[in-house]
Motif scaffolding. Structure first.
Motif, PDB file in Angstrom:
ATOM      1  N   PRO A  20       0.813  -1.223   0.000  1.00 32.19           N
ATOM      2  CA  PRO A  20       0.000   0.000   0.000  1.00 32.19           C
ATOM      3  C   PRO A  20       0.850   1.277   0.000  1.00 32.19           C
ATOM      4  O   PRO A  20       0.338   2.352  -0.308  1.00 32.19           O
ATOM      5  CB  PRO A  20      -0.820  -0.114   1.291  1.00 32.19           C
ATOM      6  CG  PRO A  20      -0.028  -1.014   2.165  1.00 32.19           C
ATOM      7  CD  PRO A  20       0.704  -1.961   1.257  1.00 32.19           C
ATOM      8  N   GLU A  21       2.130   1.164   0.304  1.00 33.23           N
ATOM      9  CA  GLU A  21       3.014   2.329   0.324  1.00 33.23           C
ATOM     10  C   GLU A  21       3.600   2.635  -1.051  1.00 33.23           C
ATOM     11  O   GLU A  21       4.100   3.736  -1.288  1.00 33.23           O
ATOM     12  CB  GLU A  21       4.159   2.103   1.322  1.00 33.23           C
ATOM     13  CG  GLU A  21       3.687   1.904   2.748  1.00 33.23           C
ATOM     14  CD  GLU A  21       3.037   3.164   3.313  1.00 33.23           C
ATOM     15  OE1 GLU A  21       3.625   4.252   3.126  1.00 33.23           O
ATOM     16  OE2 GLU A  21       1.955   3.059   3.917  1.00 33.23           O
ATOM     17  N   ARG A  22       3.595   1.686  -1.938  1.00 33.47           N
ATOM     18  CA  ARG A  22       4.184   1.846  -3.276  1.00 33.47           C
ATOM     19  C   ARG A  22       3.071   2.182  -4.262  1.00 33.47           C
ATOM     20  O   ARG A  22       1.990   1.608  -4.219  1.00 33.47           O
ATOM     21  CB  ARG A  22       4.877   0.556  -3.692  1.00 33.47           C
ATOM     22  CG  ARG A  22       5.461   0.618  -5.092  1.00 33.47           C
ATOM     23  CD  ARG A  22       6.242  -0.616  -5.413  1.00 33.47           C
ATOM     24  NE  ARG A  22       7.564  -0.471  -4.804  1.00 33.47           N
ATOM     25  CZ  ARG A  22       8.374  -1.470  -4.543  1.00 33.47           C
ATOM     26  NH1 ARG A  22       8.014  -2.708  -4.791  1.00 33.47           N
ATOM     27  NH2 ARG A  22       9.554  -1.250  -4.017  1.00 33.47           N
ATOM     28  N   ILE A  23       3.368   3.096  -5.160  1.00 29.23           N
ATOM     29  CA  ILE A  23       2.410   3.493  -6.188  1.00 29.23           C
ATOM     30  C   ILE A  23       3.015   3.120  -7.536  1.00 29.23           C
ATOM     31  O   ILE A  23       4.077   3.625  -7.911  1.00 29.23           O
ATOM     32  CB  ILE A  23       2.113   5.003  -6.110  1.00 29.23           C
ATOM     33  CG1 ILE A  23       1.527   5.336  -4.731  1.00 29.23           C
ATOM     34  CG2 ILE A  23       1.176   5.422  -7.235  1.00 29.23           C
ATOM     35  CD1 ILE A  23       1.513   6.802  -4.406  1.00 29.23           C
ATOM     36  N   LEU A  24       2.350   2.240  -8.244  1.00 30.73           N
ATOM     37  CA  LEU A  24       2.821   1.749  -9.535  1.00 30.73           C
ATOM     38  C   LEU A  24       1.768   2.097 -10.575  1.00 30.73           C
ATOM     39  O   LEU A  24       0.630   1.629 -10.498  1.00 30.73           O
ATOM     40  CB  LEU A  24       3.051   0.231  -9.470  1.00 30.73           C
ATOM     41  CG  LEU A  24       3.662  -0.439 -10.681  1.00 30.73           C
ATOM     42  CD1 LEU A  24       5.042   0.139 -10.999  1.00 30.73           C
ATOM     43  CD2 LEU A  24       3.776  -1.943 -10.431  1.00 30.73           C
ATOM     44  N   LEU A  25       2.146   2.952 -11.529  1.00 31.96           N
ATOM     45  CA  LEU A  25       1.203   3.486 -12.498  1.00 31.96           C
ATOM     46  C   LEU A  25       1.613   3.121 -13.922  1.00 31.96           C
ATOM     47  O   LEU A  25       2.807   3.073 -14.240  1.00 31.96           O
ATOM     48  CB  LEU A  25       1.141   5.012 -12.391  1.00 31.96           C
ATOM     49  CG  LEU A  25       0.781   5.584 -11.020  1.00 31.96           C
ATOM     50  CD1 LEU A  25       0.964   7.091 -11.007  1.00 31.96           C
ATOM     51  CD2 LEU A  25      -0.643   5.207 -10.646  1.00 31.96           C
ATOM     52  N   ILE A  26       0.630   2.925 -14.765  1.00 30.36           N
ATOM     53  CA  ILE A  26       0.838   2.699 -16.186  1.00 30.36           C
ATOM     54  C   ILE A  26       0.388   3.960 -16.916  1.00 30.36           C
ATOM     55  O   ILE A  26      -0.716   4.457 -16.691  1.00 30.36           O
ATOM     56  CB  ILE A  26       0.028   1.489 -16.707  1.00 30.36           C
ATOM     57  CG1 ILE A  26       0.379   0.220 -15.929  1.00 30.36           C
ATOM     58  CG2 ILE A  26       0.216   1.309 -18.204  1.00 30.36           C
ATOM     59  CD1 ILE A  26       1.809  -0.242 -16.071  1.00 30.36           C
ATOM     60  N   GLY A  27       1.263   4.481 -17.763  1.00 32.41           N
ATOM     61  CA  GLY A  27       0.919   5.644 -18.571  1.00 32.41           C
ATOM     62  C   GLY A  27       0.342   5.215 -19.899  1.00 32.41           C
ATOM     63  O   GLY A  27       0.800   4.243 -20.500  1.00 32.41           O
ATOM     64  N   GLU A  28      -0.664   5.950 -20.352  1.00 30.54           N
ATOM     65  CA  GLU A  28      -1.307   5.638 -21.620  1.00 30.54           C
ATOM     66  C   GLU A  28      -1.482   6.913 -22.430  1.00 30.54           C
ATOM     67  O   GLU A  28      -1.902   7.940 -21.897  1.00 30.54           O
ATOM     68  CB  GLU A  28      -2.673   4.991 -21.386  1.00 30.54           C
ATOM     69  CG  GLU A  28      -2.583   3.666 -20.657  1.00 30.54           C
ATOM     70  CD  GLU A  28      -3.927   3.043 -20.351  1.00 30.54           C
ATOM     71  OE1 GLU A  28      -4.004   1.802 -20.365  1.00 30.54           O
ATOM     72  OE2 GLU A  28      -4.890   3.798 -20.094  1.00 30.54           O
ATOM     73  N   ALA A  29      -1.145   6.837 -23.700  1.00 25.42           N
ATOM     74  CA  ALA A  29      -1.422   7.912 -24.656  1.00 25.42           C
ATOM     75  C   ALA A  29      -2.618   7.441 -25.463  1.00 25.42           C
ATOM     76  O   ALA A  29      -2.502   6.517 -26.265  1.00 25.42           O
ATOM     77  CB  ALA A  29      -0.214   8.172 -25.550  1.00 25.42           C
ATOM     78  N   GLY A  30      -3.752   8.034 -25.181  1.00 24.91           N
ATOM     79  CA  GLY A  30      -4.983   7.491 -25.740  1.00 24.91           C
ATOM     80  C   GLY A  30      -5.212   6.138 -25.109  1.00 24.91           C
ATOM     81  O   GLY A  30      -5.171   5.987 -23.890  1.00 24.91           O
ATOM     82  N   ALA A  31      -5.366   5.114 -25.918  1.00 21.89           N
ATOM     83  CA  ALA A  31      -5.563   3.755 -25.397  1.00 21.89           C
ATOM     84  C   ALA A  31      -4.281   2.934 -25.447  1.00 21.89           C
ATOM     85  O   ALA A  31      -4.301   1.752 -25.134  1.00 21.89           O
ATOM     86  CB  ALA A  31      -6.658   3.057 -26.199  1.00 21.89           C
ATOM     87  N   THR A  32      -3.161   3.570 -25.804  1.00 27.36           N
ATOM     88  CA  THR A  32      -1.908   2.846 -25.979  1.00 27.36           C
ATOM     89  C   THR A  32      -1.022   2.984 -24.744  1.00 27.36           C
ATOM     90  O   THR A  32      -0.642   4.102 -24.386  1.00 27.36           O
ATOM     91  CB  THR A  32      -1.141   3.382 -27.206  1.00 27.36           C
ATOM     92  OG1 THR A  32      -1.981   3.273 -28.352  1.00 27.36           O
ATOM     93  CG2 THR A  32       0.148   2.617 -27.434  1.00 27.36           C
ATOM     94  N   PRO A  33      -0.672   1.886 -24.081  1.00 32.74           N
ATOM     95  CA  PRO A  33       0.251   1.967 -22.943  1.00 32.74           C
ATOM     96  C   PRO A  33       1.628   2.435 -23.431  1.00 32.74           C
ATOM     97  O   PRO A  33       2.138   1.933 -24.430  1.00 32.74           O
ATOM     98  CB  PRO A  33       0.319   0.533 -22.419  1.00 32.74           C
ATOM     99  CG  PRO A  33      -0.882  -0.144 -22.976  1.00 32.74           C
ATOM    100  CD  PRO A  33      -1.161   0.526 -24.291  1.00 32.74           C
ATOM    101  N   VAL A  34       2.204   3.422 -22.715  1.00 32.20           N
ATOM    102  CA  VAL A  34       3.477   4.003 -23.164  1.00 32.20           C
ATOM    103  C   VAL A  34       4.569   4.014 -22.101  1.00 32.20           C
ATOM    104  O   VAL A  34       5.705   4.346 -22.412  1.00 32.20           O
ATOM    105  CB  VAL A  34       3.287   5.425 -23.712  1.00 32.20           C
ATOM    106  CG1 VAL A  34       2.411   5.427 -24.949  1.00 32.20           C
ATOM    107  CG2 VAL A  34       2.740   6.375 -22.652  1.00 32.20           C
TER     108      VAL A  34
END
Length: 133
Positions: free
Chosen positions: A74-88
């Motif tokens: 719960p202390e770590r934040i792991l995010l996926i970036g997306e440009a539109g619907a494409t993971p980048v």
């Protein structure tokens, strides 16, 4: 004439021009279990490895164990970036005694398009929206 004009124009022209000039906006979402293999592939990309603290290739099972722990922490934040619907790309915030340490990398397809700065900005906005300052 007004009604006919509204049927022809959706009012999103300026946004389309900006996207064409700047590229699509980048948003972030929390990583999920389905992202494990993709993140592993990106992390093992030679360019990402060359910029990492360790340039060694990571076996999938080692990565999967780390990824599962990261999602459960719960202390770590792991995010996926997306440009539109494409993971980048990926942004990770790890707690330290002095605040949060950020790690960021782009997918091979996400590099060279200006996504890095937009990804970091979106991640910062994500944190602010959740009470981090």
């Amino acid at each position: 004439m007004g009604r006919a004009g509204r049927r022809l124009v959706d009012g999103k022209g300026a946004a389309r021009v900006a996207e064409r000039l700047l590229g699509p906006a980048v948003s972030v979402r929390p990583a999920g279990a389905d992202d494990c293999r993709r993140v592993w592939e990106w992390r093992n990309d030679p360019h990402v490895r060359a910029m990492s603290l360790s340039d060694a290739e990571i076996p999938f099972e080692t990565h999967r164990a780390w990824f599962d722990r990261a999602l459960a922490d719960p202390e770590r934040i792991l995010l996926i970036g997306e440009a539109g619907a494409t993971p980048v790309g990926v942004v990770r915030f790890d707690p330290t005694p002095r605040g949060l340490r950020v790690s960021i990398f782009l997918s091979p397809a996400g590099r060279g398009r200006g996504h890095g700065a937009r990804l970091l900005l979106a991640a910062e906005q994500f944190l602010r929206a959740r009470g981090f300052s």
